[in-house]
Design an enzyme around this catalytic site. Structure first.
Site, PDB file in Angstrom:
ATOM      1  N   ASN A  61      -7.579  -2.056  33.223  1.00 38.71           N
ATOM      2  CA  ASN A  61      -8.812  -2.636  33.778  1.00 38.71           C
ATOM      3  C   ASN A  61      -9.025  -2.016  35.157  1.00 38.71           C
ATOM      4  O   ASN A  61      -8.399  -2.421  36.123  1.00 38.71           O
ATOM      5  CB  ASN A  61      -8.648  -4.164  33.869  1.00 38.71           C
ATOM      6  CG  ASN A  61      -9.837  -4.827  34.542  1.00 38.71           C
ATOM      7  OD1 ASN A  61     -10.889  -4.211  34.719  1.00 38.71           O
ATOM      8  ND2 ASN A  61      -9.678  -6.096  34.909  1.00 38.71           N
ATOM      9  N   TRP A  62      -9.903  -1.008  35.184  1.00 37.76           N
ATOM     10  CA  TRP A  62     -10.116  -0.290  36.454  1.00 37.76           C
ATOM     11  C   TRP A  62     -10.943  -1.093  37.457  1.00 37.76           C
ATOM     12  O   TRP A  62     -11.103  -0.685  38.597  1.00 37.76           O
ATOM     13  CB  TRP A  62     -10.838   1.036  36.170  1.00 37.76           C
ATOM     14  CG  TRP A  62      -9.987   2.091  35.533  1.00 37.76           C
ATOM     15  CD1 TRP A  62      -8.637   2.055  35.328  1.00 37.76           C
ATOM     16  CD2 TRP A  62     -10.439   3.351  35.017  1.00 37.76           C
ATOM     17  NE1 TRP A  62      -8.218   3.208  34.720  1.00 37.76           N
ATOM     18  CE2 TRP A  62      -9.305   4.032  34.516  1.00 37.76           C
ATOM     19  CE3 TRP A  62     -11.679   3.981  34.932  1.00 37.76           C
ATOM     20  CZ2 TRP A  62      -9.385   5.308  33.948  1.00 37.76           C
ATOM     21  CZ3 TRP A  62     -11.760   5.241  34.356  1.00 37.76           C
ATOM     22  CH2 TRP A  62     -10.628   5.888  33.874  1.00 37.76           C
ATOM     23  N   LYS A  63     -11.541  -2.175  36.989  1.00 40.56           N
ATOM     24  CA  LYS A  63     -12.399  -3.006  37.866  1.00 40.56           C
ATOM     25  C   LYS A  63     -13.457  -2.121  38.524  1.00 40.56           C
ATOM     26  O   LYS A  63     -13.936  -1.176  37.898  1.00 40.56           O
ATOM     27  CB  LYS A  63     -11.551  -3.782  38.875  1.00 40.56           C
ATOM     28  CG  LYS A  63     -10.417  -4.539  38.197  1.00 40.56           C
ATOM     29  CD  LYS A  63      -9.724  -5.536  39.075  1.00 40.56           C
ATOM     30  CE  LYS A  63      -8.588  -6.187  38.289  1.00 40.56           C
ATOM     31  NZ  LYS A  63      -7.947  -7.278  38.994  1.00 40.56           N
TER      32      LYS A  63
ATOM     33  N   HIS B 248     -12.877 -12.650  32.433  1.00 42.34           N
ATOM     34  CA  HIS B 248     -11.847 -12.318  33.426  1.00 42.34           C
ATOM     35  C   HIS B 248     -12.003 -13.296  34.593  1.00 42.34           C
ATOM     36  O   HIS B 248     -13.120 -13.683  34.941  1.00 42.34           O
ATOM     37  CB  HIS B 248     -12.033 -10.870  33.900  1.00 42.34           C
ATOM     38  CG  HIS B 248     -10.905 -10.406  34.770  1.00 42.34           C
ATOM     39  ND1 HIS B 248     -10.807 -10.774  36.085  1.00 42.34           N
ATOM     40  CD2 HIS B 248      -9.821  -9.630  34.515  1.00 42.34           C
ATOM     41  CE1 HIS B 248      -9.700 -10.247  36.597  1.00 42.34           C
ATOM     42  NE2 HIS B 248      -9.087  -9.543  35.657  1.00 42.34           N
TER      43      HIS B 248
ATOM     44  N   GLU C 260     -11.987 -12.966  37.652  1.00 41.14           N
ATOM     45  CA  GLU C 260     -12.896 -12.536  38.733  1.00 41.14           C
ATOM     46  C   GLU C 260     -14.341 -12.812  38.352  1.00 41.14           C
ATOM     47  O   GLU C 260     -15.169 -13.093  39.219  1.00 41.14           O
ATOM     48  CB  GLU C 260     -12.656 -11.049  39.038  1.00 41.14           C
ATOM     49  CG  GLU C 260     -11.347 -10.858  39.804  1.00 41.14           C
ATOM     50  CD  GLU C 260     -10.666  -9.512  39.578  1.00 41.14           C
ATOM     51  OE1 GLU C 260     -11.299  -8.585  39.059  1.00 41.14           O
ATOM     52  OE2 GLU C 260      -9.474  -9.403  39.927  1.00 41.14           O
TER      53      GLU C 260
ATOM     54  N   GLU D  66      -3.797 -14.529  31.803  1.00 42.45           N
ATOM     55  CA  GLU D  66      -3.680 -13.992  33.164  1.00 42.45           C
ATOM     56  C   GLU D  66      -3.688 -15.145  34.163  1.00 42.45           C
ATOM     57  O   GLU D  66      -4.760 -15.661  34.504  1.00 42.45           O
ATOM     58  CB  GLU D  66      -4.864 -13.069  33.473  1.00 42.45           C
ATOM     59  CG  GLU D  66      -4.947 -11.853  32.601  1.00 42.45           C
ATOM     60  CD  GLU D  66      -5.695 -10.730  33.310  1.00 42.45           C
ATOM     61  OE1 GLU D  66      -5.094  -9.683  33.549  1.00 42.45           O
ATOM     62  OE2 GLU D  66      -6.876 -10.917  33.645  1.00 42.45           O
TER      63      GLU D  66
ATOM     64  N   GLY E 277      -3.304  -9.286  41.132  1.00 45.06           N
ATOM     65  CA  GLY E 277      -3.413  -8.499  42.357  1.00 45.06           C
ATOM     66  C   GLY E 277      -2.552  -9.009  43.503  1.00 45.06           C
ATOM     67  O   GLY E 277      -2.710  -8.588  44.645  1.00 45.06           O
TER      68      GLY E 277
ATOM     69  N   SER F 166      -0.294  -8.579  37.954  1.00 44.47           N
ATOM     70  CA  SER F 166       0.761  -7.841  38.666  1.00 44.47           C
ATOM     71  C   SER F 166       1.762  -7.141  37.745  1.00 44.47           C
ATOM     72  O   SER F 166       2.955  -7.073  38.045  1.00 44.47           O
ATOM     73  CB  SER F 166       1.487  -8.760  39.658  1.00 44.47           C
ATOM     74  OG  SER F 166       0.592  -9.162  40.679  1.00 44.47           O
TER      75      SER F 166
ATOM     76  N   GLY G  31      -4.427  -3.148  39.033  1.00 43.25           N
ATOM     77  CA  GLY G  31      -4.044  -2.211  40.090  1.00 43.25           C
ATOM     78  C   GLY G  31      -3.183  -1.046  39.621  1.00 43.25           C
ATOM     79  O   GLY G  31      -3.478   0.122  39.920  1.00 43.25           O
TER      80      GLY G  31
HETATM   81  P1  PGA Z   1      -3.491  -6.729  38.442  1.00 43.32           P
HETATM   82  O1  PGA Z   1      -4.833  -7.223  37.711  1.00 43.32           O
HETATM   83  O2  PGA Z   1      -2.698  -5.967  37.441  1.00 43.32           O
HETATM   84  O3  PGA Z   1      -3.973  -5.876  39.587  1.00 43.32           O
HETATM   85  O4  PGA Z   1      -2.796  -7.961  38.907  1.00 43.32           O
HETATM   86  C1  PGA Z   1      -4.830  -7.629  36.377  1.00 43.32           C
HETATM   87  C2  PGA Z   1      -6.214  -7.967  35.957  1.00 43.32           C
HETATM   88  O5  PGA Z   1      -7.007  -8.414  36.788  1.00 43.32           O
HETATM   89  O6  PGA Z   1      -6.588  -7.806  34.779  1.00 43.32           O
END
Ligand code: PGA
Length: 239
Positions: A14-16, A94, A96, A164, A170, A204, A226
């Protein structure tokens, strides 16, 4: 239709809100997919057409889809448009999106339904906040998210679940291995219908912990933020 049962593990990058054309070029030059696993790269919408897939073990994914199928919804991208661009997977719900864009369980359900209708596999994300965890509400929150976000038409063959914990995304923090395995087992046992679902862990994940997480009995792969931005690190994770 992609047969999810063909893969021993599923890894989603997931490059966001990251990446550009030179990043993409270098990424695909260096990416080394493992033939037993399914690897999916989820980019921002504008780069979706530049993602590469091989219909075997490398696929293209979106990070979101419109609630609406078509019409006067400026700026939106529909499930049929994703299908038209060979997108086979799409993240939905997600944390976010839930947090910054006020996405509700009901929105997640509608989006998942629209994706399934277009033969795109929704990756339905669920997870508790730290406050909810500290108040022993994890189980209740996850069950509500599952009940309200997963449409009736979803099956273990056309949808994925990603667990998640919001507090692990993150932050460098992760639940213990036992906790991850227990929560995944809980999700699969919530209802008979979820027993065969593939449940991915996210939050993470990095090259130093991915192996032990992926080897857990009830974990079927990982959703990586990340650490997926560094192709060498991602290669280690998916190998
Ligand atoms: P992260 O994010 O690996 O940076 O913790 C995971 C995600 O948001 O899907």
């Amino acid at each position: 239709m992609i047969n999810l049962d063909n893969y021993s593990s599923i890894f989603i990058a997931n490059w966001k809100l990251n990446g550009n054309y030179s990043f993409l070029k270098e990424y695909y030059e260096k990416l080394k997919v493992n033939s037993n696993n399914c690897t999916i790269i989820c980019s921002s919408s504008i780069y979706l057409q530049s993602l590469k897939g091989n219909n075997k073990n490398l696929f293209c994914g979106a990070q979101d889809v419109s609630l609406f199928k078509e019409g006067a919804y400026t700026g939106e991208l529909s499930a049929s448009m994703l299908r038209d661009n060979n997108i086979d997977f799409c993240l939905v719900g997600h944390s976010e999106r839930r947090q910054y864009f006020a996405e509700t369980n009901n929105n997640v359900k509608t989006k998942s339904l629209n994706l399934i209708e277009e033969n795109i596999i929704p990756v339905i994300c669920i997870g508790e906040t730290l406050e909810q965890k500290e108040n022993n509400l994890t189980e209740e929150i996850l069950f509500t998210q599952i009940k309200e976000s997963i449409p009736n038409s979803a099956t273990h063959q056309n949808a994925l679940i990603a667990y998640e914990p919001v507090w692990a995304i993150g932050t460098g923090l992760t639940p213990t291995l036992d906790e991850i395995n227990q929560v995944h087992e809980l999700i699969k046992n919530f209802d008979q219908k979820f027993i065969n679902y593939k449940v991915l862990y996210g939050g993470s994940v990095k090259s130093s912990n991915s192996k032990e997480i992926t080897e857990l009995t009830h974990v079927d792969g990982c959703l990586i933020g990340g650490a997926s931005l560094k192709v060498d690190e991602f290669n280690t994770i998916i190998s």
